[in-house]
Motif scaffolding. Structure first.
Motif, PDB file in Angstrom:
ATOM      1  N   VAL A 141      -5.759   4.800   9.510  1.00 33.68           N
ATOM      2  CA  VAL A 141      -5.431   3.397   9.245  1.00 33.68           C
ATOM      3  C   VAL A 141      -6.628   2.645   8.675  1.00 33.68           C
ATOM      4  CG1 VAL A 141      -4.777   1.222  10.362  1.00 33.68           C
ATOM      5  CG2 VAL A 141      -3.587   3.356  10.954  1.00 33.68           C
ATOM      6  N   ALA A 142      -7.818   2.976   9.123  1.00 31.76           N
ATOM      7  CA  ALA A 142      -8.999   2.250   8.667  1.00 31.76           C
ATOM      8  C   ALA A 142      -9.216   2.385   7.165  1.00 31.76           C
ATOM      9  CB  ALA A 142     -10.238   2.747   9.422  1.00 31.76           C
ATOM     10  N   GLN A 143      -8.614   3.381   6.550  1.00 32.20           N
ATOM     11  CA  GLN A 143      -8.796   3.626   5.126  1.00 32.20           C
ATOM     12  C   GLN A 143      -7.664   3.025   4.294  1.00 32.20           C
ATOM     13  OE1 GLN A 143      -9.091   7.875   4.915  1.00 32.20           O
ATOM     14  NE2 GLN A 143     -11.084   7.960   5.924  1.00 32.20           N
TER      15      GLN A 143
ATOM     16  N   GLU B  10      13.298  -4.722   8.446  1.00 28.51           N
ATOM     17  CA  GLU B  10      13.288  -5.188   7.063  1.00 28.51           C
ATOM     18  C   GLU B  10      11.857  -5.343   6.537  1.00 28.51           C
ATOM     19  OE1 GLU B  10      17.528  -7.617   7.231  1.00 28.51           O
ATOM     20  OE2 GLU B  10      15.712  -8.656   6.600  1.00 28.51           O
ATOM     21  N   VAL B  11      11.072  -4.268   6.755  1.00 30.50           N
ATOM     22  CA  VAL B  11       9.691  -4.242   6.262  1.00 30.50           C
ATOM     23  C   VAL B  11       9.721  -3.682   4.840  1.00 30.50           C
ATOM     24  CG1 VAL B  11       7.360  -3.369   6.617  1.00 30.50           C
ATOM     25  CG2 VAL B  11       8.834  -3.863   8.589  1.00 30.50           C
ATOM     26  N   PRO B  12       9.211  -4.411   3.849  1.00 30.48           N
ATOM     27  CA  PRO B  12       9.256  -3.916   2.466  1.00 30.48           C
ATOM     28  C   PRO B  12       8.259  -2.764   2.255  1.00 30.48           C
ATOM     29  CG  PRO B  12       8.007  -5.947   2.566  1.00 30.48           C
ATOM     30  CD  PRO B  12       8.563  -5.750   3.937  1.00 30.48           C
ATOM     31  N   TYR B  13       8.689  -1.780   1.468  1.00 37.88           N
ATOM     32  CA  TYR B  13       7.783  -0.675   1.132  1.00 37.88           C
ATOM     33  C   TYR B  13       6.632  -1.135   0.249  1.00 37.88           C
ATOM     34  CZ  TYR B  13      10.535   3.143   3.105  1.00 37.88           C
ATOM     35  OH  TYR B  13      11.164   4.015   3.954  1.00 37.88           O
ATOM     36  N   SER B  14       6.739  -2.325  -0.292  1.00 40.43           N
ATOM     37  CA  SER B  14       5.695  -2.832  -1.178  1.00 40.43           C
ATOM     38  C   SER B  14       4.395  -3.143  -0.440  1.00 40.43           C
ATOM     39  CB  SER B  14       6.185  -4.101  -1.889  1.00 40.43           C
ATOM     40  OG  SER B  14       6.559  -5.108  -0.933  1.00 40.43           O
ATOM     41  N   ILE B  15       4.402  -3.061   0.917  1.00 39.22           N
ATOM     42  CA  ILE B  15       3.156  -3.321   1.658  1.00 39.22           C
ATOM     43  C   ILE B  15       2.114  -2.237   1.357  1.00 39.22           C
ATOM     44  CG2 ILE B  15       4.358  -4.537   3.517  1.00 39.22           C
ATOM     45  CD1 ILE B  15       4.084  -1.983   5.175  1.00 39.22           C
ATOM     46  N   HIS B  16       2.572  -1.104   0.834  1.00 40.97           N
ATOM     47  CA  HIS B  16       1.624  -0.064   0.428  1.00 40.97           C
ATOM     48  C   HIS B  16       2.041   0.425  -0.959  1.00 40.97           C
ATOM     49  CE1 HIS B  16      -0.654   3.628   0.132  1.00 40.97           C
ATOM     50  NE2 HIS B  16      -1.369   3.236   1.186  1.00 40.97           N
ATOM     51  N   PRO B  17       1.138   0.429  -1.928  1.00 42.63           N
ATOM     52  CA  PRO B  17       1.537   0.701  -3.315  1.00 42.63           C
ATOM     53  C   PRO B  17       2.089   2.109  -3.555  1.00 42.63           C
ATOM     54  CG  PRO B  17      -0.856   0.639  -3.094  1.00 42.63           C
ATOM     55  CD  PRO B  17      -0.307   0.132  -1.798  1.00 42.63           C
ATOM     56  N   PHE B  18       1.725   3.097  -2.736  1.00 37.91           N
ATOM     57  CA  PHE B  18       2.129   4.470  -3.015  1.00 37.91           C
ATOM     58  C   PHE B  18       3.086   5.057  -1.985  1.00 37.91           C
ATOM     59  CE2 PHE B  18      -2.257   4.037  -4.718  1.00 37.91           C
ATOM     60  CZ  PHE B  18      -1.927   4.070  -6.068  1.00 37.91           C
ATOM     61  N   LEU B  19       3.353   4.339  -0.912  1.00 39.40           N
ATOM     62  CA  LEU B  19       4.132   4.898   0.190  1.00 39.40           C
ATOM     63  C   LEU B  19       5.526   5.324  -0.267  1.00 39.40           C
ATOM     64  CD1 LEU B  19       4.577   5.538   3.146  1.00 39.40           C
ATOM     65  CD2 LEU B  19       5.148   3.130   3.528  1.00 39.40           C
TER      66      LEU B  19
ATOM     67  N   GLU C 116      -4.711  -3.597   2.745  1.00 36.39           N
ATOM     68  CA  GLU C 116      -3.950  -4.679   3.374  1.00 36.39           C
ATOM     69  C   GLU C 116      -2.714  -4.963   2.541  1.00 36.39           C
ATOM     70  OE1 GLU C 116      -6.404  -5.355   6.709  1.00 36.39           O
ATOM     71  OE2 GLU C 116      -4.364  -5.963   6.209  1.00 36.39           O
ATOM     72  N   PRO C 117      -1.585  -5.460   3.134  1.00 33.67           N
ATOM     73  CA  PRO C 117      -1.408  -5.833   4.565  1.00 33.67           C
ATOM     74  C   PRO C 117      -0.988  -4.642   5.432  1.00 33.67           C
ATOM     75  CG  PRO C 117       0.537  -6.440   3.348  1.00 33.67           C
ATOM     76  CD  PRO C 117      -0.413  -5.868   2.326  1.00 33.67           C
ATOM     77  N   PHE C 118      -0.906  -3.431   4.817  1.00 36.28           N
ATOM     78  CA  PHE C 118      -0.440  -2.270   5.574  1.00 36.28           C
ATOM     79  C   PHE C 118      -1.369  -1.995   6.757  1.00 36.28           C
ATOM     80  CE2 PHE C 118       2.020   1.583   5.891  1.00 36.28           C
ATOM     81  CZ  PHE C 118       1.161   2.495   6.470  1.00 36.28           C
ATOM     82  N   GLN C 119      -2.687  -2.140   6.553  1.00 38.87           N
ATOM     83  CA  GLN C 119      -3.655  -1.852   7.617  1.00 38.87           C
ATOM     84  C   GLN C 119      -3.439  -2.777   8.809  1.00 38.87           C
ATOM     85  OE1 GLN C 119      -8.383  -2.445   8.195  1.00 38.87           O
ATOM     86  NE2 GLN C 119      -7.810  -1.302   6.347  1.00 38.87           N
TER      87      GLN C 119
END
Length: 802
Positions: A109-111, A86-95, A114-117
């Motif tokens: 990943v370094a690029q 149940e990880v929200p897709y909102s952790i990354h704006p474009f995913l 957050e919080p996706f990184q």
């Protein structure tokens, strides 16, 4: 080395796609399939971790949940990590938007923000590749690949190849859902027909095989007759009076390509008597409109039929994913018998899948390769977990040999037991044929180059000779082996070297496809001969430089002939100039005595006017003849002088806007009016007048000449008629008389200087008038021609562009 690595990676990925695709065709439990897919694809892609996430909706927001995972040795397992549920897709704006659009999502990943990184870093991920999975054209989830040991950059060819498996997995999920729906539908359908008194049947029109329900066999008394119940066998049981009708109606229905059919007919019972049957049937057609399956029943089977058609279509789409691969995908059991093949096998070998499945793969190997089979098995067994590559010659069904590159490895179960082999076959026959054709082509090329009379040479990018045909010895006296590696510039005449470099070599290197150039080259004896070369650059299939090729021939004889022609033309030009000067001089010299004769004649007329009347009448008759002949000679001199000016190019055009009918009217008024001629020409005008740029003096001279000829060559006949016609693209002037006409044999020569028709001996003329007319009309960009019939008359036509 980079190309070899990319090819190796691509081959491993495609082999994994093939192996996983075969696995998805099997009806294995869902969890087992998921575990096997991530294991095969993670290993094939050389990733550190491979996993599958499924989407879920919670409060109108999209979340991801991990379903399966595979990790390489030494990589942490995250399958049961609650932080990955149940990880929200909102952790990354474009995913979410990228994956919903069906595009891959890959990055280091370094690029990442957050919080996706942080979420990715907790799993030791340095770079990743997410590939969307779509089911029924909706975003279902994704399959991911992680690089944990170093920030790997995923190449486009890797992403494209791995997306093929993601698409196949989407079809698998869709197929599973449809299969479950069909099973539920079939349960309801079987429950419904179990209480029915109707028999059910189905016929496969491609194989001829059929299915009959137990109730159908019971109703018609064929419990002890298992068949085979083909369509022909079924027709044989029809009543003779119904046979043709039913067969024709079924045939017409199948050819129609849609709908259902209801028929009433009599059918023979198993005990021998006939019963009436009401049959309701429906058929299925493929994308080409060919009937492939038909089923019949008294009961309503619409729901079951539609579900079966949807399932068949999705299975067809899924199998097409594998069958449309150019490579043959295969799987064999522990004994080497084929258990799966895609359609490419039929294209490669000519054997159908039906006659291949269940037979050992070694049966299809060419007999000449049989001794190699033990070595192949040993090579596969010595590297059980790796794909090996072999070139194997197979035997086509028609008997000829075909070459294939085999990529194969052993397959093991969870206990480590070898259960079979999987891999791919790639057709090498076209490549082998191309290599053979290249050898033949090279042999033909050498045969031609060694026997052709032209000198064929090839050069490198610096112009040095890399090949010369044997004809070099005959034409230039040099043995081909003597000049290899040398530049031809040293053999070229000093005056032609710069031309050869600038007009030949440089133009080729700048991109010109073909260059032709003439130059002098030194024979081994020291003399120079003229050569003509046609050169072009030979390039490979990818545009790379191969060689400069030249085909050269001795043109010394042609050059000598050209020089002789040039000298002859120069002499002819001198003669033309001499002729023009003579004509100009002669015409001027004739004018002076003619003027003297004319003035003397005028004085004699004055003296005779004072004499007696009878003497006056006699002398004036002779004076008139003299006057007429003076005018003829004057006209002749004018024409000769005008012709001389034309040939000397001293006549220029003075173009002004003019209406042709006005010009004709002026010519008639000034030269052919009633005061000057007994017959006045008639003028007719057609069309809307348009002014044309013409030289009124030169074109007027043409009209005077043509109208004068019309009057002169039609004595005693009606007046000539002049038609002026204005058209959309041209204007036309026609001068028509009703006189003696022109004989057919003379028509083609009437525009030649001094030529007169054979029927004009008694009519005076110089034969120059029409020459001047033609020249003046041509200078206006027009044409002049005539139509004539002896004793009927003549029409001269002038056409000018408007």
């Amino acid at each position: 080395m980079e190309t070899l690595t990319a090819n190796g990676s691509f081959e491993k990925i495609m082999a994994g796609v093939a192996e996983a695709s075969v696995l998805l065709v099997k009806n294995l439990p869902f969890e087992e399939t998921l575990a096997a897919v991530v294991r095969i694809m993670g290993s094939s892609a050389q990733a550190d971790r491979c996993y599958i996430f499924q989407n879920s909706q919670i409060n109108n927001a999209l979340y991801m949940n991990q379903l399966a995972e595979w990790t390489a040795a030494g990589i942490s397992i995250q399958l049961h990590n609650p932080g990955l549920q149940e990880v929200p897709y909102s952790i990354h704006p474009f995913l979410q938007s990228v994956l919903e659009d069906g595009m891959p999502f890959t990055a280091q990943v370094a690029q990442m923000p957050e919080p996706f990184q942080s979420l990715m870093a907790q799993q030791d991920i340095q770079s990743f590749l997410f590939l969307p999975i779509r089911v029924k054209n909706a975003f279902w989830g994704y399959i991911g690949y992680d690089a944990c040991n170093y920030p790997r950059i995923w190449q486009d060819f890797e992403s494209d190849a791995l997306q093929t498996l993601a698409n196949a997995f989407g079809f698998y999920i869709e197929n599973q859902e449809l299969r479950n729906a069909l099973q539920n539908s079939n349960r309801r359908f079987n429950l419904a027909i179990s209480g029915s008194k109707d028999g059910i049947w189905e016929l496969d029109l491609t194989t001829g095989k059929s299915f009959l329900s137990d109730l159908w066999l019971e109703i018609f008394g064929y419990q002890d007759d298992p068949g085979p119940w083909t369509y022909a066998h079924w027709l044989s049981k029809l009543h003779p009076h119904d046979l043709d009708r039913v067969d024709k109606e079924y045939t017409a229905y199948l050819e129609g390509g849609h709908g259902t059919i209801d028929l009433n007919y009599r059918y023979q019972h198993g005990q021998g008597h006939y019963v009436w049957v009401h049959s309701r049937a429906a058929a299925e057609w493929d994308e080409l409109g060919r009937p492939v399956r038909m089923a019949g029943s008294d009961a309503d089977i619409t729901e079951g039929k539609l579900q079966a058609e949807v399932l068949a279509e999705n299975e067809r789409q899924y199998r097409n994913l594998v069958n449309n691969l150019q490579e043959v995908v295969f799987e064999s059991d522990a004994d080497g018998n084929f258990v799966f093949l895609n359609k490419s096998w039929e294209t490669l070998t000519g054997y159908s899948l039906e006659e291949t499945i269940g037979r050992p793969g070694t049966e299809f190997v060419h007999p000449s390769e049989t001794p190699k089979i033990p070595a192949w098995r040993e090579a596969i067994d010595s590297h059980p977990s790796k794909y090996i590559h072999l070139e194997v010659q197979y035997k086509h069904k028609k008997g000829h040999a075909i070459w294939a590159e085999v990529t194969a490895k052993r397959v093991f179960d969870q206990d480590g037991k070898m259960i079979g082999t999987t891999g791919t076959l790639i057709d090498l026959t076209p490549r082998r044929q191309a290599e053979r054709m290249l050898q033949i082509s090279e042999a033909k090329y050498r045969l031609i180059s060694e026997n052709i009379t032209d000198v064929v040479t090839q050069h490198d990018e610096q112009g040095r000779l890399t090949f010369a045909s044997p004809s070099l010895l005959e034409i230039l006296g040099h043995d081909p082996q003597e000049v290899l590696g040398l530049s031809p510039i040293g053999y070229i005449h000093p005056h032609d070297q710069e031309t050869l470099i600038q007009q030949g070599f440089k133009k080729l290197m700048e991109g010109k496809k073909r260059v032709s150039i003439s130059y002098r080259v030194r024979h081994k004896s020291g003399r120079y001969i003229w050569m003509e070369s046609i050169t072009r650059i030979l390039r490979g299939s990818k545009g790379e430089f191969i060689a400069i090729q030249a085909s050269s021939r001795d043109i010394s004889s042609r050059k000598k002939a050209e020089q002789e022609v040039a000298r002859a033309l120069e002499k002819e030009k001198e003669l033309m100039e001499l002729r023009s000067r003579f004509i100009m001089m002669a015409s001027h010299e004739f004018r002076t005595p003619l003027a003297t004769i004319r003035s003397s004649l005028d004085l004699m007329r004055m003296y005779i006017d004072a004499a007696e009347p009878n003497i006056k009448a006699k002398t004036h008759k002779h004076f008139d003849k003299i006057q007429l002949e003076i005018e003829r000679v004057g006209d002749l001199m004018n024409d000769i002088l005008l012709l001389g000016k034309l040939e000397a190019g001293k006549t220029s055009l003075n173009l002004q806007a003019c209406y042709l009918h006005t010009l004709v009217e002026n010519v008639i008024d000034h030269h052919f009016s009633s005061s000057q001629s007994e017959r006045v020409p008639e003028l007719h005008t057609e069309g809307t007048p348009v002014s044309l740029p013409v030289d009124e003096q030169l074109l007027g001279h043409c009209l005077i000449n043509l109208i004068g000829n019309a009057l002169k060559f039609s004595p005693g006949q009606g007046a000539p008629i002049i038609h002026v016609q204005y058209g959309r693209h041209k204007a036309v002037v026609q001068v028509t008389d009703f006189g003696i006409g022109i004989p057919l044999k003379d028509k083609k020569r009437i525009f030649e200087p001094f030529y007169r028709a054979s029927n004009t001996d008694k009519i005076p003329g110089s034969g120059l008038g029409l020459v001047v007319v033609k020249e003046f009309v041509h200078r206006h960009g027009g044409v002049v021609y005539c139509k004539s019939k002896p004793s009927k008359g003549t029409t001269f036509t002038i056409e000018l562009k408007s």
